[in-house]
Design a protein around this motif. Structure first.
Motif, PDB file in Angstrom:
ATOM      1  N   MET B 200       1.001  -1.247  -0.164  1.00 44.43           N
ATOM      2  CA  MET B 200       0.368  -0.033  -0.031  1.00 44.43           C
ATOM      3  C   MET B 200       0.857   0.515   0.327  1.00 44.43           C
ATOM      4  N   VAL B 201       0.583   1.571  -0.873  1.00 38.65           N
ATOM      5  CA  VAL B 201       1.540   2.722  -1.090  1.00 38.65           C
ATOM      6  C   VAL B 201       0.195   4.477  -0.529  1.00 38.65           C
ATOM      7  N   LEU B 202       0.579   5.223   0.545  1.00 32.33           N
ATOM      8  CA  LEU B 202      -0.171   6.416   0.967  1.00 32.33           C
ATOM      9  C   LEU B 202       0.795   7.839   1.621  1.00 32.33           C
ATOM     10  N   PRO B 203       0.308   8.808   0.939  1.00 34.84           N
ATOM     11  CA  PRO B 203       0.713  10.059   0.163  1.00 34.84           C
ATOM     12  C   PRO B 203      -0.011  10.490   1.599  1.00 34.84           C
ATOM     13  N   VAL B 204       1.096  11.121   2.442  1.00 35.85           N
ATOM     14  CA  VAL B 204       1.120  12.094   3.464  1.00 35.85           C
ATOM     15  C   VAL B 204       0.445  13.340   3.232  1.00 35.85           C
ATOM     16  N   GLU B 205       0.118  14.477   3.642  1.00 37.81           N
ATOM     17  CA  GLU B 205      -0.319  15.935   3.252  1.00 37.81           C
ATOM     18  C   GLU B 205       0.108  17.002   4.271  1.00 37.81           C
ATOM     19  N   PRO B 206       0.601  17.932   4.686  1.00 35.89           N
ATOM     20  CA  PRO B 206       0.675  18.448   5.693  1.00 35.89           C
ATOM     21  C   PRO B 206      -0.937  19.046   5.830  1.00 35.89           C
ATOM     22  N   GLU B 207      -1.463  19.328   6.807  1.00 33.61           N
ATOM     23  CA  GLU B 207      -3.164  19.987   7.359  1.00 33.61           C
ATOM     24  C   GLU B 207      -2.743  20.970   6.663  1.00 33.61           C
ATOM     25  N   ARG B 208      -2.024  21.558   6.302  1.00 32.15           N
ATOM     26  CA  ARG B 208      -2.442  23.045   6.009  1.00 32.15           C
ATOM     27  C   ARG B 208      -1.412  23.003   4.163  1.00 32.15           C
ATOM     28  N   CYS B 209      -1.209  22.008   3.373  1.00 30.52           N
ATOM     29  CA  CYS B 209      -1.340  21.830   2.201  1.00 30.52           C
ATOM     30  C   CYS B 209      -2.092  20.416   1.547  1.00 30.52           C
ATOM     31  N   ARG B 210      -3.207  20.700   1.921  1.00 32.35           N
ATOM     32  CA  ARG B 210      -3.862  19.335   1.780  1.00 32.35           C
ATOM     33  C   ARG B 210      -4.905  19.260   0.057  1.00 32.35           C
ATOM     34  N   GLY B 219     -14.405  15.554  -5.424  1.00 30.72           N
ATOM     35  CA  GLY B 219     -14.314  14.790  -6.705  1.00 30.72           C
ATOM     36  C   GLY B 219     -13.498  15.291  -8.371  1.00 30.72           C
ATOM     37  N   GLY B 220     -12.392  16.256  -7.751  1.00 33.29           N
ATOM     38  CA  GLY B 220     -11.404  16.483  -8.769  1.00 33.29           C
ATOM     39  C   GLY B 220     -10.315  17.582  -8.440  1.00 33.29           C
ATOM     40  N   PRO B 221      -9.155  18.132  -9.542  1.00 35.10           N
ATOM     41  CA  PRO B 221      -8.443  18.804  -8.416  1.00 35.10           C
ATOM     42  C   PRO B 221      -9.229  20.352  -8.367  1.00 35.10           C
ATOM     43  N   VAL B 222      -8.205  21.201  -6.919  1.00 35.31           N
ATOM     44  CA  VAL B 222      -9.529  22.250  -6.846  1.00 35.31           C
ATOM     45  C   VAL B 222      -8.352  23.144  -5.977  1.00 35.31           C
ATOM     46  N   GLN B 223      -8.014  24.692  -6.199  1.00 30.14           N
ATOM     47  CA  GLN B 223      -7.315  25.249  -6.072  1.00 30.14           C
ATOM     48  C   GLN B 223      -7.376  25.175  -4.849  1.00 30.14           C
ATOM     49  N   GLY B 224      -6.511  24.992  -3.500  1.00 30.50           N
ATOM     50  CA  GLY B 224      -7.118  25.761  -2.387  1.00 30.50           C
ATOM     51  C   GLY B 224      -6.031  26.610  -1.977  1.00 30.50           C
ATOM     52  N   ALA B 236       1.842  23.020  -3.841  1.00 29.94           N
ATOM     53  CA  ALA B 236       1.315  23.074  -5.382  1.00 29.94           C
ATOM     54  C   ALA B 236      -0.178  24.244  -5.350  1.00 29.94           C
ATOM     55  N   ALA B 237      -0.878  23.861  -4.092  1.00 33.36           N
ATOM     56  CA  ALA B 237      -1.712  24.358  -4.242  1.00 33.36           C
ATOM     57  C   ALA B 237      -3.639  23.270  -4.792  1.00 33.36           C
ATOM     58  N   THR B 238      -2.525  23.054  -5.976  1.00 36.45           N
ATOM     59  CA  THR B 238      -3.590  22.260  -7.043  1.00 36.45           C
ATOM     60  C   THR B 238      -2.944  20.854  -7.006  1.00 36.45           C
ATOM     61  N   ALA B 239      -3.830  19.638  -6.579  1.00 33.74           N
ATOM     62  CA  ALA B 239      -3.488  18.549  -6.927  1.00 33.74           C
ATOM     63  C   ALA B 239      -3.314  18.142  -8.623  1.00 33.74           C
ATOM     64  N   GLY B 240      -2.160  17.104  -8.408  1.00 36.98           N
ATOM     65  CA  GLY B 240      -2.509  17.119  -9.862  1.00 36.98           C
ATOM     66  C   GLY B 240      -3.530  15.586 -10.157  1.00 36.98           C
ATOM     67  N   ARG B 241      -3.547  16.124 -11.473  1.00 34.41           N
ATOM     68  CA  ARG B 241      -4.773  15.632 -11.935  1.00 34.41           C
ATOM     69  C   ARG B 241      -4.772  13.570 -12.473  1.00 34.41           C
ATOM     70  N   ILE B 242      -3.239  13.397 -12.366  1.00 33.53           N
ATOM     71  CA  ILE B 242      -2.719  12.491 -12.392  1.00 33.53           C
ATOM     72  C   ILE B 242      -3.080  11.212 -10.634  1.00 33.53           C
ATOM     73  N   ALA B 243      -2.402  12.209 -10.209  1.00 35.76           N
ATOM     74  CA  ALA B 243      -2.896  12.140  -8.744  1.00 35.76           C
ATOM     75  C   ALA B 243      -3.588  12.157  -8.255  1.00 35.76           C
ATOM     76  N   TYR B 244      -5.268  12.289  -8.467  1.00 35.69           N
ATOM     77  CA  TYR B 244      -5.719  12.549  -8.007  1.00 35.69           C
ATOM     78  C   TYR B 244      -6.832  11.147  -9.132  1.00 35.69           C
TER      79      TYR B 244
END
Lengths: 320, 320
Positions: B200-210, B219-224, B236-244
């Motif tokens: 299992m590969v888990l992507p760990v995110e900072p709470e403040r860069c989620r 349901g898809g990349p959004v700017q945060g 990165a502010a917006t997740a990659g579509r591939i990663a999503y």
């Protein structure tokens, strides 16, 4: 204090036993190949990242092997150290559940004393260099039931450091040459004995801490002056008798490196590899930058990066 | 400027081809087992030391794979970045023998611009922040024959990062879980695709860069919004579509870690292992300190330490 054991080189059985004894406790530190072309050599260059060891240097091996081999009195252990051996003895004593008293020269970086204390040892700071701390530790220990753990010149210490050599034989079986930084010579002696009959093991000394060089010139260990950028970890002042015997019997002349090559080697390790070595830990690597060691094209040279107990990043002060 | 390629996940063949293509150029970064007990876990913990990669982060893999895959016009490549991606593009361009133009915001630390220039790129410093540098880079590229290298959301980039996963499959074949820091998600996507059907590969995110968390919720990349101690490399502010797509199709919820766990993880890596990671590079490891990831006893968890581009040593300011 118990009389120091007669100083004798560990046998191959001692080396193998030490490696087995230490295996559950020490880290099998990794190796990484880097591009020799970046160093101007056509040799294959492999770094042995021993600075990632417990306590930040190879010293953890020899100290713990000593404590797991000897029967330590209730008074515990005493050591004198420029820092790395002291942290190792403190860590090993904590593992073995015995008290530790560590004498540190005032010329060592304060972070080293702090780390020794953090492992639970009592720290005594002594004016001067390592020989002054050693004298103070022996005076303190004279009428106490304690075991002295020598920083480099005891069979159990050398056998412990030799476990690094046995790891290397497994990790880089095709090595032609192994470069190790040499202060008192415990690491050199252990690795050279472990790899006996295999790759050439060369002890690299700073020009300003040339204790093994001096011993070979004088026909035996002699006290010399120490200084320069690596003195806190390489300033043993007197080479170990074991290291002397190992070098003399093999006809080895230690390569000498100037301080500026040590500085350049540290900068390369940080800027190009994100490895933050202390000057002593980068001394072996320095020999590839000043041309004193020139491995032949196509050969494999292993460089032990042996310590990382520093708080100074090359270039950081000019950027901050 | 060439239009960006349609964003599509790399195939298994793409991943294997990338690994073969990169092998002569990137470092096979080492792994090192540490004592899980020191982290309060009975799992076996193995660190993958990718911060020792060229340019100090995994970004070198994706950038070079892009340059070795695409036919780069004579004008070379362009990127906007004040950080790890910019250094990686500069290094990769130098390897590939093409010119690189990297637009850097004036607000970035001078050391990062200096390193980008040291790899041979032309550095253009732009007033303001990353979006200003990005806008300037695109204005500059508009009427030129140059290739833009995306930081995380392109098939060649993800395939390049995936080479790290294929290395891991060889280095730690019995891994049960792999933890990677996740900013835009290029590393996560590459490693997850490379290890498909394995751990299992888990992507760990900072709470403040989620960003990936937000993408999965929307349901898809959004700017945060981004912030906190790891924002320089994880913002990165917006997740990659591939990663999503990779995360959504596997039903993965990214573990979130607070800033104080990232700080604690960095301190542990330095004080106990002499590994100097940047906050983003220690984010995956932080998940073991705050309890958001609790590997089962007897399992093997691999933690990728993915970047080391920092000049700040934890605890150093109080010592200097």
């Amino acid at each position: 204090m118990r009389a120091p054991d007669f100083v004798v080189s560990p046998s191959r059985d001692d080396l193998r036993a030490a490696a087995t004894r230490l295996a559950p406790h020490v880290r099998r530190t990794p190796v990484m190949e880097i591009d020799g072309g970046d160093l101007g050599t056509k040799a294959r260059v492999v770094l042995k990242l021993e600075l990632l060891q417990h306590t930040g240097s190879f010293k953890a091996r020899g100290a713990l092997n000593t404590l797991l081999t000897r029967s330590v009195p209730v008074g515990g252990v005493v050591a004198a150290s420029g820092g790395n051996h002291g942290a190792a003895v403190a860590w090993a004593a904590s593992r073995a559940g015995v008290p530790a008293q560590v004498f540190v020269p005032a010329t060592s970086p304060p972070v080293k004393a702090r780390r020794i204390a953090a492992y639970g040892a009592t720290v005594v700071v002594v004016d001067g260099y390592y020989p002054d701390a050693l004298a103070a530790s022996r005076e303190w220990a004279a009428d106490r039931q304690v075991t002295e753990v020598h920083a480099y010149d005891a069979s159990e210490v050398v056998a412990g450091q030799g476990s690094l050599g046995l790891e290397l034989a497994d990790q880089v079986p095709d090595a032609d040459q192994v470069l190790v930084s040499c202060g008192g010579g415990g690491l050199f002696a252990g690795v050279a004995l472990a790899l006996d009959g295999g790759p050439m093991v060369l002890p690299v000394e700073p020009e300003r801490c040339r204790t093994l060089h001096a011993a070979l010139a004088a026909g035996g260990p002699v006290q010399g002056e120490v200084g320069g950028v690596a003195a806190d970890s390489m300033g043993a002042a007197t080479a170990g008798r074991i290291a002397y015997e190992v070098a003399a019997s093999r006809g080895i002349t230690p390569p000498l490196v100037p301080d500026d090559a040590i500085v350049t080697a540290r900068e390369f390790l940080w800027e190009r590899c994100r490895i933050l070595a202390e000057p002593g830990g980068a001394t072996a690597f320095a020999s590839l930058f000043c041309g004193v060691v020139r491995p032949a094209a196509g050969t494999t040279v292993v460089v032990v990066v042996s310590g990382g107990n520093t708080l100074e990043i090359p270039g950081a002060t000019s950027e901050a």
